[in-house]
Design an enzyme around this catalytic site. Sequence first.
Site, PDB file in Angstrom:
ATOM      1  N   HIS A  91      -9.899   3.073  -0.261  1.00 14.90           N
ATOM      2  CA  HIS A  91     -10.052   2.427   1.078  1.00 14.90           C
ATOM      3  C   HIS A  91     -10.988   1.308   0.886  1.00 14.90           C
ATOM      4  CE1 HIS A  91      -9.512   3.563   5.453  1.00 14.90           C
ATOM      5  NE2 HIS A  91      -8.451   3.789   4.680  1.00 14.90           N
TER       6      HIS A  91
ATOM      7  N   HIS B 286       0.658  -1.120   0.034  1.00 16.60           N
ATOM      8  CA  HIS B 286       0.105   0.120   0.164  1.00 16.60           C
ATOM      9  C   HIS B 286       0.945   1.368   0.274  1.00 16.60           C
ATOM     10  CE1 HIS B 286      -2.843   2.452   0.946  1.00 16.60           C
ATOM     11  NE2 HIS B 286      -3.034   2.947   1.904  1.00 16.60           N
TER      12      HIS B 286
END
Lengths: 757, 79, 79, 223
Positions: free
Chosen positions: A105, A54
Amino acid sequence: MTDTVDNAKATPEQAQPYRELGLKDDEYARIREILGRRPTDAELAMYSVMWSEHCSYKSSKVHWKHWSANTTPEMKAKMLAGIGENAGVVDIGDGWAVTFKLESHNHPSYVEPYQGAATGVGGIVRDIMAMGARPLAVMDPLRFGAPDHPDTKRVLPGIVSGVGGYGNCLGLPNIGGEVVFDPSYQGNPLVNALCVGAMRVEDLHLAHASGTGNKVILFGARTGLDGIGGVSVLASETFSGDEGGTGRKKLPAVQVGDPFTEKVLIECCLELFAEGIVVGIQDLGGAGLSCATSELASAGDGGMHVELDRVPLRAKGMTPAEILSSESQERMCAVVKPSDVDAFMRVCAKWDVIATEIGEVTEGDRLIITWHGETVVDVPPRTVAHEGPMYERPIERPHDQDSLQANGPEQLARPSTPDELRAEILRMAASPNLASRRWVTEQYDRYVRGGTVLAQPSDSGMIRVDEQTGRGVALATDCNGRFVKLDPYTGTQLALAEAYRNVAVSGATPLAVTNCLNFGSPEDPAVMWQFEQAVRGLAEGCKELGIPVTGGNVSFYNQTGSTAILPTPVVGVLGVIDDVRRRIPTGIGAEAGETLLLLGDTRDEFGGSEWAHEVHGHLGGLPPKVDLAREKLLADILVAGSRDGMISAAHDLSDGGLAQTLVETVLIGEVGARVFLDPDQDPFVQLFSESAGRVLVAVPRSEELRFTEMCTARGLPWRRTGVVDPESGTLEIQGVGEIALPELREAWEGTLPALFG
Amino acid sequence: MARVVVDVMPKPEILDPQGQAVARALPRLGFDGVSDVRQGKHFELEVDDSVDDETLAKIAEGFLSNPVVEDFVVRRVQS
Amino acid sequence: MARVVVDVMPKPEILDPQGQAVARALPRLGFDGVSDVRQGKHFELEVDDSVDDETLAKIAEGFLSNPVVEDFVVRRVQS
Amino acid sequence: MRIGAVTFPGTLDDSDTARAITASGAEAVALWHGDADLKGVDAVILPGGFSYGDYLRAGAIARFAPVMGEIIDAARKGMPVLGICNGFQVLCEAGLLPGALLRNAGLHFVCRDQWLKVENNNTAWTTRYDANAEIIIPIKNMDGRYTASKSTVDELEGEGRVVFRYTGGNPNGSFDDIAGVSDPTGRIVGLMPHPEHAIDALTGPSDDGLGMFLSALDSVVAA
Ligand SMILES: Nc1ncnc2c1ncn2[C@@H]1O[C@H](COP(=O)(O)OP(=O)(O)O)[C@@H](O)[C@H]1O
Ligand SMILES: [Mg+2]
């Protein structure tokens, strides 16, 4: 006992839970090599979060070469900041700079839909603030599993109220987004969030910690135990979380957002910017303080010393590793000259924002973090923030790609009689992917700030940036994952083409691109093939259109079990309009006697179409042809038509084809229309094909000749397709029949309320 | 029939912006001496006697609360 | 230090759509036998021993609840 | 002619309210929640938003702000006060208007263009409207369900203090479709919909909201 650097030197053989933190053997070995010793617990926490997929983009970075290879000097010229900054910044004229970015998200929103989506919005807004901009609006491209699956009833309402709950309370209008259903997202919904902000060109702030002696100030919420391990969880194969190497019980890797605190933080930041007392600023998002301190120090020209015990905490007994990796929301970190610290603190006090000096910029090039006087971190910040691992993952075209493409939609039974066609129009209008999004968008404030010129239902969202001149921006996000699955290169260009067209249809000139690349596991060579094709398709497409990619986000490991989601590279296009008063609305009927013109070519193209999906549950063949030169011509004509006041309404053709575009234009305009199909082409193809590069425009009768002559002169095919009919109250399609507007509206608007209450 | 009370509270390590807002406001209103406030939900259920404790726990855990971020307590207050 | 609990509930005559939504959903989830649900708020305060019952009542009535539409109960649960 | 717009922490529509005040020809004056100072304004507007996050109850914390003491005093002396959305909630919490605003019956935030009927065009904020005028302005809130005791509602209805009523559908389950009410003098008015978002057909559904700001000008000049 705290694991200090001295202790680490003294106990080189101590076993460390690096695997549980998501680090591979060779990555751990590299950390030891960088440091010349084993890392401390705190250092391990920092490296593990910062080297996660990420934060480090370790699987995707090698492909960024396509961006640079496809960005010409003219494209660069409009960019004030590009890839590598918190968000891309473009010059829109009149002294205004606009910054925008998309972020994902996804995984947290599956675990806890409300908070996951809410904190997704909160995070992207702080990214925009970190550029020195005032956030102006948000958008939310969403993907869900099957509409009638029981878990979708948990996930969708939670995500929608989370997006709304946070964005509404923050005072940012929601000006658009997407809602797409496909079973491949069942265990892995996608929550992408976009924020756009503006500032005067001279106020651009970049995240740099420069100037020895400058102070590092942490401000906003206290740091707590929430979201610890969130980053490694986000980016790793499992949701299981980790023990953080601290022996503490497993903590929920979920953060709870406090939009009120963020709203106050926005106003506080803007006042700080206005006072000119911020040297550098960085938001705290994924990887929290680990990320903020290492990135600020890495991008600056010195080192940094942070006294971690000064960080205001919300929980008792937190360890340095926990403080460094906490993802507590609503925090920012600023670098401030010593002489400005008092002024800084005064502004924070006015807004009741907690602000604490936690360290300073130092000589040298080390990031040193102490804990009650003992050194717990001593690292070269670049190795944490910018020189993480980089992988050239194996790439392989999926074995079944050929058979997928060979299994075209030609054999699917097509409606042919007028009654069948009429029924198909209603069925498609009511299908979950095409039905009105009002149930969702009504939960979002689209009016706050008073600058929203276009929002749902509209091809793009448009906001006024400058109240004096009327200069504004338009934004659209798009992606048809089925097209991308069938051909990732073309499919991604189709996403780009659609977003570009949606911006142009509102009268704005497309200017720049952002993206959020949602894919399955990068360890799967077939997924990496899709990814590489998508990046290349987007980069080369942008070059052809002459608009730069200014930034983006990658989300990997989107899969349920071993089945990846449809590859979903969401593309966001930003356009500029010199005066929002000449925007083109979607609904027809504003002017008496409008003519409907169909621009572009319609071919028999049903591979990956909504019709094949909805009616036959079929996915196969090739996606529609993409012609970016045509898209550009179309955009030029739309913008010219808007400038000269020739177009009174316009709506592009995409999912569901002409039929769906007609349904939406008459319902949004609340007016009937009569439509004549081309006698030389199959009515079914005309109504439902998803050929790209097409727009339905309404022109006042007085402008018809001038407009069509312009199209002819510039080589854009057009066809007179219908007229607005205010008296009739029906959508009448010659050779198909009539549908009264109330019947049509019931079909279009009933679906989502019936599914989700 | 029994009255059952279910209290649902944010887990201690989870941020509780609602409770914090109340805690910060109290001194401003002239009330001192309250050092911490947490805010949760309070449900009162009218329940048939046939519903056993296990079912109540399931309702509380699986529906009235979100175990990822909340804890709950079930009490029968009268029967 | 004492822990004080304040429960705030909508007055009986006030429509409580949140409680109703819960009550309607339960049978759909396979839970029968719950005839009525009302939803309110539950506050837990950490309070200094110097704070007397009268002050607590003021906090509950004048601030934590809105007397136009809500009732409240204050309990000290430990000290 | 100066009209104040109050900013609490979490207020969102203050700049929109100021824009609307300016558009009506008055001078917009920013008032800060923490200052017990009305800066000599002739009328006050409490704009919408989520003051203090609305975490306890909408408007419950804001009503204790220092500026509110001044507003309450001035209102009692006849200064026109308008509460929009969260501002309406604050006025109810402060006891300047009767009733309370509870969670929408549908339990969702609702943002839509809403038709309203102006039931009383004699208040300080509605003289520019025709009797029973129908106007369309946006509504956007989570807690907009107007609730009061039966006797209070009877009193409001009897005295013509229901100023605005929802037509074409009740968006939140408000009692008697009540969208806005006034105090007995007609100088204090609160409503859930947002007139400041309907001052220009470019950025709102109409310019029907402007009438409220213009009415205030008249009432101050007349007073
Ligand atoms: N999740 C969402 N949030 C906000 N607006 C949305 C959302 N989903 C759809 N919309 C809006 O609903 C309208 C219709 O969406 P869509 O049909 O996907 O548009 P298009 O086909 O032009 O891309 C658009 O205005 C879009 O921005
Ligand atoms: Mg479109």
